[in-house]
Design an enzyme around this catalytic site. Structure first.
Site, PDB file in Angstrom:
ATOM      1  CB  THR A 127      -0.825   0.044   1.185  1.00  0.00           C
ATOM      2  OG1 THR A 127      -1.545   1.466   1.452  1.00  0.00           O
ATOM      3  CG2 THR A 127      -0.222  -0.203   2.546  1.00  0.00           C
ATOM      4  CG  ASP A 128      -1.013   5.010  -0.933  1.00  0.00           C
ATOM      5  OD1 ASP A 128      -1.707   4.364   0.151  1.00  0.00           O
ATOM      6  OD2 ASP A 128      -1.742   6.042  -1.654  1.00  0.00           O
ATOM      7  CD  GLU A 129      -2.963   3.550   4.824  1.00  0.00           C
ATOM      8  OE1 GLU A 129      -2.795   3.585   5.980  1.00  0.00           O
ATOM      9  OE2 GLU A 129      -4.497   3.732   4.294  1.00  0.00           O
ATOM     10  CE1 TYR A 155      -3.289  -2.524   6.005  1.00  0.00           C
ATOM     11  CE2 TYR A 155      -3.194  -0.013   5.697  1.00  0.00           C
ATOM     12  CZ  TYR A 155      -3.285  -1.253   5.250  1.00  0.00           C
ATOM     13  OH  TYR A 155      -3.322  -1.633   3.902  1.00  0.00           O
ATOM     14  CE  LYS A 159      -0.318  -4.656   3.116  1.00  0.00           C
ATOM     15  NZ  LYS A 159      -0.626  -5.657   2.586  1.00  0.00           N
TER      16      LYS A 159
HETATM   17  P1  NAD Z   1     -10.169  -6.744   2.791  1.00  0.00           P
HETATM   18  O1  NAD Z   1     -10.058  -6.463   4.460  1.00  0.00           O
HETATM   19  O2  NAD Z   1     -11.318  -6.369   2.048  1.00  0.00           O
HETATM   20  O3  NAD Z   1      -9.819  -8.375   2.471  1.00  0.00           O
HETATM   21  C1  NAD Z   1      -8.850  -8.837   3.261  1.00  0.00           C
HETATM   22  C2  NAD Z   1      -9.103 -10.475   3.109  1.00  0.00           C
HETATM   23  O4  NAD Z   1      -8.240 -11.084   3.619  1.00  0.00           O
HETATM   24  C3  NAD Z   1     -10.525 -10.873   3.647  1.00  0.00           C
HETATM   25  O5  NAD Z   1     -11.259 -11.828   2.731  1.00  0.00           O
HETATM   26  C4  NAD Z   1      -9.846 -11.798   4.998  1.00  0.00           C
HETATM   27  O6  NAD Z   1     -10.950 -12.716   5.216  1.00  0.00           O
HETATM   28  C5  NAD Z   1      -8.627 -12.166   4.426  1.00  0.00           C
HETATM   29  N1  NAD Z   1      -7.639 -12.594   5.626  1.00  0.00           N
HETATM   30  C6  NAD Z   1      -7.398 -12.025   6.633  1.00  0.00           C
HETATM   31  N2  NAD Z   1      -6.709 -12.263   7.546  1.00  0.00           N
HETATM   32  C7  NAD Z   1      -6.396 -13.445   6.775  1.00  0.00           C
HETATM   33  C8  NAD Z   1      -5.392 -14.668   7.325  1.00  0.00           C
HETATM   34  N3  NAD Z   1      -4.825 -14.615   8.296  1.00  0.00           N
HETATM   35  N4  NAD Z   1      -5.339 -15.812   6.604  1.00  0.00           N
HETATM   36  C9  NAD Z   1      -6.063 -15.829   5.262  1.00  0.00           C
HETATM   37  N5  NAD Z   1      -7.056 -14.593   5.049  1.00  0.00           N
HETATM   38  C10 NAD Z   1      -7.096 -13.656   5.582  1.00  0.00           C
HETATM   39  O7  NAD Z   1      -8.807  -5.937   2.303  1.00  0.00           O
HETATM   40  P2  NAD Z   1      -8.741  -5.106   0.888  1.00  0.00           P
HETATM   41  O8  NAD Z   1      -9.219  -3.876   0.953  1.00  0.00           O
HETATM   42  O9  NAD Z   1      -9.292  -6.199  -0.145  1.00  0.00           O
HETATM   43  O10 NAD Z   1      -7.219  -5.327   0.484  1.00  0.00           O
HETATM   44  C11 NAD Z   1      -6.328  -6.238   0.036  1.00  0.00           C
HETATM   45  C12 NAD Z   1      -5.033  -6.121   0.040  1.00  0.00           C
HETATM   46  O11 NAD Z   1      -4.600  -4.886  -0.635  1.00  0.00           O
HETATM   47  C13 NAD Z   1      -4.378  -5.779   1.591  1.00  0.00           C
HETATM   48  O12 NAD Z   1      -3.100  -6.526   1.734  1.00  0.00           O
HETATM   49  C14 NAD Z   1      -4.242  -4.364   1.493  1.00  0.00           C
HETATM   50  O13 NAD Z   1      -3.189  -4.022   2.446  1.00  0.00           O
HETATM   51  C15 NAD Z   1      -3.857  -3.979   0.157  1.00  0.00           C
HETATM   52  N6  NAD Z   1      -4.163  -2.688  -0.156  1.00  0.00           N
HETATM   53  C16 NAD Z   1      -5.582  -2.234  -0.165  1.00  0.00           C
HETATM   54  C17 NAD Z   1      -6.029  -1.120  -0.447  1.00  0.00           C
HETATM   55  C18 NAD Z   1      -7.451  -0.418  -0.329  1.00  0.00           C
HETATM   56  O14 NAD Z   1      -7.646   0.601  -0.772  1.00  0.00           O
HETATM   57  N7  NAD Z   1      -8.348  -1.350   0.106  1.00  0.00           N
HETATM   58  C19 NAD Z   1      -5.174   0.117  -1.216  1.00  0.00           C
HETATM   59  C20 NAD Z   1      -3.709  -0.571  -1.388  1.00  0.00           C
HETATM   60  C21 NAD Z   1      -3.339  -1.952  -0.828  1.00  0.00           C
HETATM   61  O1  TDX Z   2     -16.350   6.833   8.435  1.00  0.00           O
HETATM   62  C1  TDX Z   2     -15.010   7.226   7.985  1.00  0.00           C
HETATM   63  N1  TDX Z   2     -14.964   8.640   7.785  1.00  0.00           N
HETATM   64  C2  TDX Z   2     -13.779   9.348   7.127  1.00  0.00           C
HETATM   65  O2  TDX Z   2     -13.645  10.772   7.212  1.00  0.00           O
HETATM   66  C3  TDX Z   2     -14.234   6.637   7.500  1.00  0.00           C
HETATM   67  C4  TDX Z   2     -14.412   5.074   7.433  1.00  0.00           C
HETATM   68  C5  TDX Z   2     -12.981   6.975   6.885  1.00  0.00           C
HETATM   69  N2  TDX Z   2     -12.897   8.503   6.824  1.00  0.00           N
HETATM   70  C6  TDX Z   2     -11.805   9.138   6.301  1.00  0.00           C
HETATM   71  C7  TDX Z   2     -10.247   8.529   6.827  1.00  0.00           C
HETATM   72  C8  TDX Z   2      -9.422   8.372   5.479  1.00  0.00           C
HETATM   73  O3  TDX Z   2      -8.821   9.798   5.399  1.00  0.00           O
HETATM   74  O4  TDX Z   2     -11.885   8.775   4.927  1.00  0.00           O
HETATM   75  C9  TDX Z   2     -10.416   8.365   4.369  1.00  0.00           C
HETATM   76  C10 TDX Z   2     -10.399   7.133   3.739  1.00  0.00           C
HETATM   77  O5  TDX Z   2     -10.405   6.111   5.027  1.00  0.00           O
HETATM   78  P1  TDX Z   2     -10.635   4.434   4.658  1.00  0.00           P
HETATM   79  O6  TDX Z   2     -11.779   4.173   3.744  1.00  0.00           O
HETATM   80  O7  TDX Z   2     -10.561   3.756   6.074  1.00  0.00           O
HETATM   81  O8  TDX Z   2      -9.161   4.169   3.964  1.00  0.00           O
HETATM   82  P2  TDX Z   2      -7.701   4.419   4.454  1.00  0.00           P
HETATM   83  O9  TDX Z   2      -7.437   4.642   5.790  1.00  0.00           O
HETATM   84  O10 TDX Z   2      -7.273   5.842   3.535  1.00  0.00           O
HETATM   85  O11 TDX Z   2      -6.898   2.901   3.998  1.00  0.00           O
HETATM   86  C11 TDX Z   2      -7.444   2.590   2.615  1.00  0.00           C
HETATM   87  O12 TDX Z   2      -6.445   2.669   1.584  1.00  0.00           O
HETATM   88  C12 TDX Z   2      -5.156   2.360   1.888  1.00  0.00           C
HETATM   89  C13 TDX Z   2      -7.363   1.081   2.783  1.00  0.00           C
HETATM   90  O13 TDX Z   2      -8.344   0.611   3.902  1.00  0.00           O
HETATM   91  C14 TDX Z   2      -6.121   0.422   2.963  1.00  0.00           C
HETATM   92  O14 TDX Z   2      -6.267  -0.907   3.500  1.00  0.00           O
HETATM   93  C15 TDX Z   2      -5.209   0.551   2.018  1.00  0.00           C
HETATM   94  O15 TDX Z   2      -3.824   0.508   2.164  1.00  0.00           O
END
Ligand code: NAD
Ligand code: TDX
Length: 341
Positions: A127-129, A155, A159
């Site tokens: 992730t970019d985080e 988190y 990562k």
């Molecule tokens: P998500 O939380 O929707 O899904 C995570 C999945 O992993 C779930 O299905 C969960 O059951 C499974 N999981 C969790 N712990 C596990 C374990 N110990 N063993 C097996 N399965 C397990 O997450 P997401 O948003 O789909 O993110 C997927 C990946 O992408 C993550 O690695 C996250 O860090 C990365 N990522 C997410 C975003 C975003 O915007 N959501 C952006 C950049 C990177």
């Molecule tokens: O109720 C809310 N109100 C609010 O203002 C929630 C849930 C979020 N926020 C803000 C927090 C963040 O600035 O919105 C922004 C986005 O929040 P999230 O959806 O929780 O995402 P973020 O924290 O940016 O992280 C996401 O992007 C990077 C994913 O959850 C991560 O898994 C990924 O790595």
């Protein structure tokens, strides 16, 4: 050539989109999803995939080394793509430990199994985080692959730790790995605790829309299918040890996103409620995706205006999917976060 790809975390948001993308793009591939189905994983998400004979689901925790080894020995994957993670920053602030277990130890365990079995390719979805944040008053600054790691939340620290382990395995053991660091994704099957789905669902239910702090925090939004395309390109390229930034060049403040959703759903902005800020809240994320564009020809194809339209329509047309979720464990989480279910 036919390949077998193991997708960990494939019952979550991005992993499931990747499963569907791969089944369609590579109809001759076998896709094996490994997911332990935490609160964030849903088998209903994979309902259509389960009808495909090239798809197999295994309920397994990536930390369970012995069972993972036995499955990987049997399946003999060509590629392992690791999406499995605890992914929600707010939950990591309330309970960091599981983030270390899954995101750090789980990744290490998977890599050990891959090394033992000589699996030819491992891709870590990051992730970019991991880069921390950028100031709002310096729009000229972007994260490049050379930006130093500077995580803010448990988190992102977990990562970043996993990324460092992947790179260390690469250098020490010549481990065949790559890493992608993507910005915020949005699209179908996005779990309703995250900003965009939460706001769509609450607005549809005429519930308050909780905006953290002043709402000026900026995220760089990418339609999930574009992320899947990027990973598909990376895992089919022979260069090992590479880190790629993946981002949409689509920066928006949280408040602007929420206002847009309110407008699209024809609701009142009075629903917007400013609430206590997230602890350690990152101000701005912005990705420079030049490397992946130049090396692999990737670019974000979906314009935000189209992506958000598709996403809102998906939530309107798939009420059953999210209604089931928000009636389960999610209610307890929401109560803890916002004081009401
Ligand atoms: P998500 O939380 O929707 O899904 C995570 C999945 O992993 C779930 O299905 C969960 O059951 C499974 N999981 C969790 N712990 C596990 C374990 N110990 N063993 C097996 N399965 C397990 O997450 P997401 O948003 O789909 O993110 C997927 C990946 O992408 C993550 O690695 C996250 O860090 C990365 N990522 C997410 C975003 C975003 O915007 N959501 C952006 C950049 C990177
Ligand atoms: O109720 C809310 N109100 C609010 O203002 C929630 C849930 C979020 N926020 C803000 C927090 C963040 O600035 O919105 C922004 C986005 O929040 P999230 O959806 O929780 O995402 P973020 O924290 O940016 O992280 C996401 O992007 C990077 C994913 O959850 C991560 O898994 C990924 O790595």
């Amino acid at each position: 050539m036919q390949k077998t790809v193991i997708v960990t975390g494939g019952a979550g948001f991005i992993g499931s989109n990747f499963v569907y993308y791969m089944l369609e793009k590579h109809p001759d591939y076998k896709i094996v999803c490994v997911d332990c189905l935490t609160y964030a994983g849903n088998l209903s998400t994979l309902k259509e995939a389960l009808k495909n004979p090239n798809f197999r689901f295994e309920k397994l925790n990536i930390c369970d080394r012995e069972k993972i080894k036995s499955l990987f020995s049997e399946v003999k994957p060509d590629i392992v793509v690791n999406f499995a993670a605890e992914s929600h920053v707010d939950r990591s602030i309330k309970n960091p430990e599981i983030f270390i277990d899954t995101n750090v130890k789980g990744t290490q365990s998977l890599m050990d199994v891959c090394r033992e079995l000589n699996i030819p390719r491992f891709h870590q979805v990051s992730t970019d985080e991991v880069y921390g944040d950028l100031p709002l008053d310096r729009p000229d600054l972007f994260f490049t692959e050379e930006t130093s790691i500077h995580a803010s939340s448990p988190y992102s620290a977990s990562k970043a730790s996993a990324d460092l382990l992947v790179l260390a395995y690469r250098r020490t053991f010549d481990f065949p790995a790559t890493i992608s660091r993507c910005s915020n994704n949005y699209g179908p099957y996005h779990f309703p605790e995250k900003l965009i789905p939460l706001m769509i669902i609450n607005a549809l239910n005429d519930k308050p829309l909780p905006v953290y702090g002043d709402g000026k925090n900026v995220r760089d939004w990418l339609y999930v299918e574009d992320h899947c395309k990027a990973i598909d390109l990376i895992i089919h390229d022979d260069r090992l040890g590479e880190v790629y930034n993946v981002g949409g060049h689509n920066e928006m403040s949280n408040l602007d996103i929420v206002k847009l959703i309110v407008k699209k759903l024809d609701k009142s902005e009075d629903l917007i409620t400013f609430v206590e800020d997230r602890k350690g809240h990152d101000r701005r994320y912005a990705i420079d995706p030049t490397k992946i564009k130049e090396k692999l020809g990737w670019f974000p194809e979906t314009k935000f205006a189209d992506g958000i339209e598709k996403t809102i329509n998906w939530y309107l047309n798939n009420k059953q999917w999210w209604e089931e979720i928000i009636s389960g464990e999610y209610r307890n989480y929401y109560k803890k976060m916002h004081g009401e279910a």
